[in-house]
Design a protein around this motif. Sequence first.
Motif, PDB file in Angstrom:
ATOM      1  N   ALA A 140       0.828  -1.205   0.000  1.00  0.00           N
ATOM      2  CA  ALA A 140       0.000   0.000   0.000  1.00  0.00           C
ATOM      3  C   ALA A 140       0.863   1.256   0.000  1.00  0.00           C
ATOM      4  O   ALA A 140       0.566   2.230  -0.707  1.00  0.00           O
ATOM      5  N   ALA A 141       1.945   1.253   0.787  1.00  0.00           N
ATOM      6  CA  ALA A 141       2.843   2.397   0.809  1.00  0.00           C
ATOM      7  C   ALA A 141       3.547   2.569  -0.535  1.00  0.00           C
ATOM      8  O   ALA A 141       3.710   3.692  -1.026  1.00  0.00           O
ATOM      9  N   ARG A 142       3.932   1.448  -1.145  1.00  0.00           N
ATOM     10  CA  ARG A 142       4.603   1.517  -2.449  1.00  0.00           C
ATOM     11  C   ARG A 142       3.631   2.030  -3.515  1.00  0.00           C
ATOM     12  O   ARG A 142       4.015   2.805  -4.403  1.00  0.00           O
ATOM     13  N   THR A 143       2.377   1.625  -3.449  1.00  0.00           N
ATOM     14  CA  THR A 143       1.374   2.103  -4.396  1.00  0.00           C
ATOM     15  C   THR A 143       1.159   3.607  -4.266  1.00  0.00           C
ATOM     16  O   THR A 143       1.084   4.331  -5.263  1.00  0.00           O
ATOM     17  N   ALA A 144       1.047   4.087  -3.027  1.00  0.00           N
ATOM     18  CA  ALA A 144       0.851   5.521  -2.803  1.00  0.00           C
ATOM     19  C   ALA A 144       2.023   6.319  -3.370  1.00  0.00           C
ATOM     20  O   ALA A 144       1.834   7.375  -3.999  1.00  0.00           O
ATOM     21  N   LEU A 145       3.235   5.816  -3.174  1.00  0.00           N
ATOM     22  CA  LEU A 145       4.415   6.496  -3.710  1.00  0.00           C
ATOM     23  C   LEU A 145       4.401   6.492  -5.239  1.00  0.00           C
ATOM     24  O   LEU A 145       4.702   7.512  -5.879  1.00  0.00           O
ATOM     25  N   ALA A 146       4.034   5.352  -5.834  1.00  0.00           N
ATOM     26  CA  ALA A 146       3.992   5.258  -7.296  1.00  0.00           C
ATOM     27  C   ALA A 146       2.946   6.196  -7.884  1.00  0.00           C
ATOM     28  O   ALA A 146       3.164   6.804  -8.932  1.00  0.00           O
ATOM     29  N   LEU A 147       1.802   6.339  -7.217  1.00  0.00           N
ATOM     30  CA  LEU A 147       0.769   7.248  -7.697  1.00  0.00           C
ATOM     31  C   LEU A 147       1.264   8.697  -7.661  1.00  0.00           C
ATOM     32  O   LEU A 147       1.037   9.471  -8.600  1.00  0.00           O
ATOM     33  N   ARG A 148       1.948   9.073  -6.595  1.00  0.00           N
ATOM     34  CA  ARG A 148       2.465  10.440  -6.494  1.00  0.00           C
ATOM     35  C   ARG A 148       3.536  10.701  -7.553  1.00  0.00           C
ATOM     36  O   ARG A 148       3.566  11.767  -8.171  1.00  0.00           O
ATOM     37  N   GLU A 149       4.423   9.728  -7.747  1.00  0.00           N
ATOM     38  CA  GLU A 149       5.484   9.904  -8.733  1.00  0.00           C
ATOM     39  C   GLU A 149       4.909  10.004 -10.146  1.00  0.00           C
ATOM     40  O   GLU A 149       5.343  10.837 -10.947  1.00  0.00           O
ATOM     41  N   ALA A 150       3.926   9.150 -10.452  1.00  0.00           N
ATOM     42  CA  ALA A 150       3.334   9.174 -11.789  1.00  0.00           C
ATOM     43  C   ALA A 150       2.580  10.475 -12.028  1.00  0.00           C
ATOM     44  O   ALA A 150       2.615  11.033 -13.132  1.00  0.00           O
ATOM     45  N   THR A 151       1.914  10.983 -10.999  1.00  0.00           N
ATOM     46  CA  THR A 151       1.190  12.250 -11.148  1.00  0.00           C
ATOM     47  C   THR A 151       2.159  13.404 -11.371  1.00  0.00           C
ATOM     48  O   THR A 151       1.921  14.289 -12.200  1.00  0.00           O
ATOM     49  N   GLY A 152       3.261  13.394 -10.639  1.00  0.00           N
ATOM     50  CA  GLY A 152       4.249  14.446 -10.804  1.00  0.00           C
ATOM     51  C   GLY A 152       4.971  14.390 -12.137  1.00  0.00           C
ATOM     52  O   GLY A 152       5.406  15.432 -12.655  1.00  0.00           O
ATOM     53  N   ALA A 153       5.087  13.186 -12.719  1.00  0.00           N
ATOM     54  CA  ALA A 153       5.785  13.043 -14.000  1.00  0.00           C
ATOM     55  C   ALA A 153       4.977  13.614 -15.158  1.00  0.00           C
ATOM     56  O   ALA A 153       5.532  13.969 -16.202  1.00  0.00           O
ATOM     57  N   GLY A 154       3.657  13.651 -15.021  1.00  0.00           N
ATOM     58  CA  GLY A 154       2.821  14.247 -16.053  1.00  0.00           C
ATOM     59  C   GLY A 154       2.625  13.401 -17.291  1.00  0.00           C
ATOM     60  O   GLY A 154       2.303  13.920 -18.353  1.00  0.00           O
ATOM     61  N   GLY A 155       2.771  12.098 -17.181  1.00  0.00           N
ATOM     62  CA  GLY A 155       2.546  11.205 -18.315  1.00  0.00           C
ATOM     63  C   GLY A 155       1.526  10.136 -17.976  1.00  0.00           C
ATOM     64  O   GLY A 155       0.836  10.198 -16.951  1.00  0.00           O
ATOM     65  N   TRP A 156       1.412   9.154 -18.886  1.00  0.00           N
ATOM     66  CA  TRP A 156       0.513   8.028 -18.647  1.00  0.00           C
ATOM     67  C   TRP A 156       1.214   6.984 -17.779  1.00  0.00           C
ATOM     68  O   TRP A 156       2.405   6.727 -17.946  1.00  0.00           O
ATOM     69  N   ALA A 157       0.466   6.365 -16.879  1.00  0.00           N
ATOM     70  CA  ALA A 157       1.007   5.286 -16.050  1.00  0.00           C
ATOM     71  C   ALA A 157      -0.085   4.269 -15.790  1.00  0.00           C
ATOM     72  O   ALA A 157      -1.247   4.630 -15.595  1.00  0.00           O
TER      73      ALA A 157
END
Length: 388
Positions: A140-157
């Motif tokens: 769950a912690a890894r998912t939350a981090l991945a969501l934040r990183e993908a949102t900040g990157a500004g692309g599709w994930a």
Amino acid sequence: MPRHRPVHLPRPTSPPPREEPRAVTLRQRLAELRGPAVAPRPLDARALAALAANPGCKRRALLDGAGVDKAALATALGSPAAFGQSQFAFMRGNAFEAKVKADGGTELMRLLHERLGGPGEPPHDVAVPDLTAAGPEGRAARTALALREATGAGGWALLDHPMLALEVAGSPAYLEPDAVVVHPDGTWTVVEIKSFPMIDGSADAAKVGAAARQSAVYVLALERIAEATDGAEVGHRVLLVCPKDFSNLPAASVVDVRKQRAVTRRQLTRLTRIEDIAAALPEGTTFDPERSPEELDTAVESVAAAYAPECLAACELAFHCRGKARTAGAVEALGRSVRGELGGLTTVGAVLAAAAGKEGDPADPTVAALRRAAALRAEALEGGPACH
């Protein structure tokens, strides 16, 4: 001059949080309800969705909030649950999901762009972050981090089987949607992949409704993460992917889950007050499957239920509750719509007595309608043989 000894004043101590003793007491009480040697059964999205479908059932709210294994309880009561996904259906569903997500989710992203994307070609450069971690809490912690990183990157994930955490009754429930897609604009979309067919562009309404309620749980869990993520927004339209017609080719439709989300949120708020339901139980009440059927029957009946025929497809205790409803002659066994039409008449006996003119106020519209229906039935039966 005399030397003055320094005076050491006692440091002020802050009082302990008021909610902590209450939470500890609640955990202990719920453990007693499960049984001393019974581990709590974690809540999943299906269970939370079923709660939202029947928010008035105190019995299910308490048992699920306490982590009681309702399947084991139903077996101990002599009314085992007779529903569930077959092994064949499970394998078929897994094979279809793998087909949809093959090649880095190319087909899935095509379907999402077709239904929710803008103009232009479907996205090709899609990030698929690794969500591997130890245990559900780590995932769950890894998912939350991945969501934040993908949102900040500004692309599709594309997040394949992310793990989400949602607090239920004071403890975390870990949920695993099929997929979550992050759009370049920061929108997060839940993807549900089901094995039931979508014929001529539409699927079975009951199954779509169940999928919508389940997806609404994921939306609520994602909203907790989005609140702490700049530029993130959880979409209330989810992508439902099913086999097209009678083939194994995927088709997709968009389902708006705002209504289901609101209902589920209200029910989860109600679940946080399960201590009120537990406090009203007789002392020593337990749902430990090791107890005798008589003790368990008394314990289960001490909590009010709201049975409806729809429970047969969603709750392990449905057959037990249906038997009790039929024995009591409760009109709930005939369905929610019938129960709503009958007003204050709560038993089949009372309905028949009112229709026969033995009981009930003639000025009551429900009683008047029943007597009119009974008269029409009698007239039809009397005239029936003459029609042949």
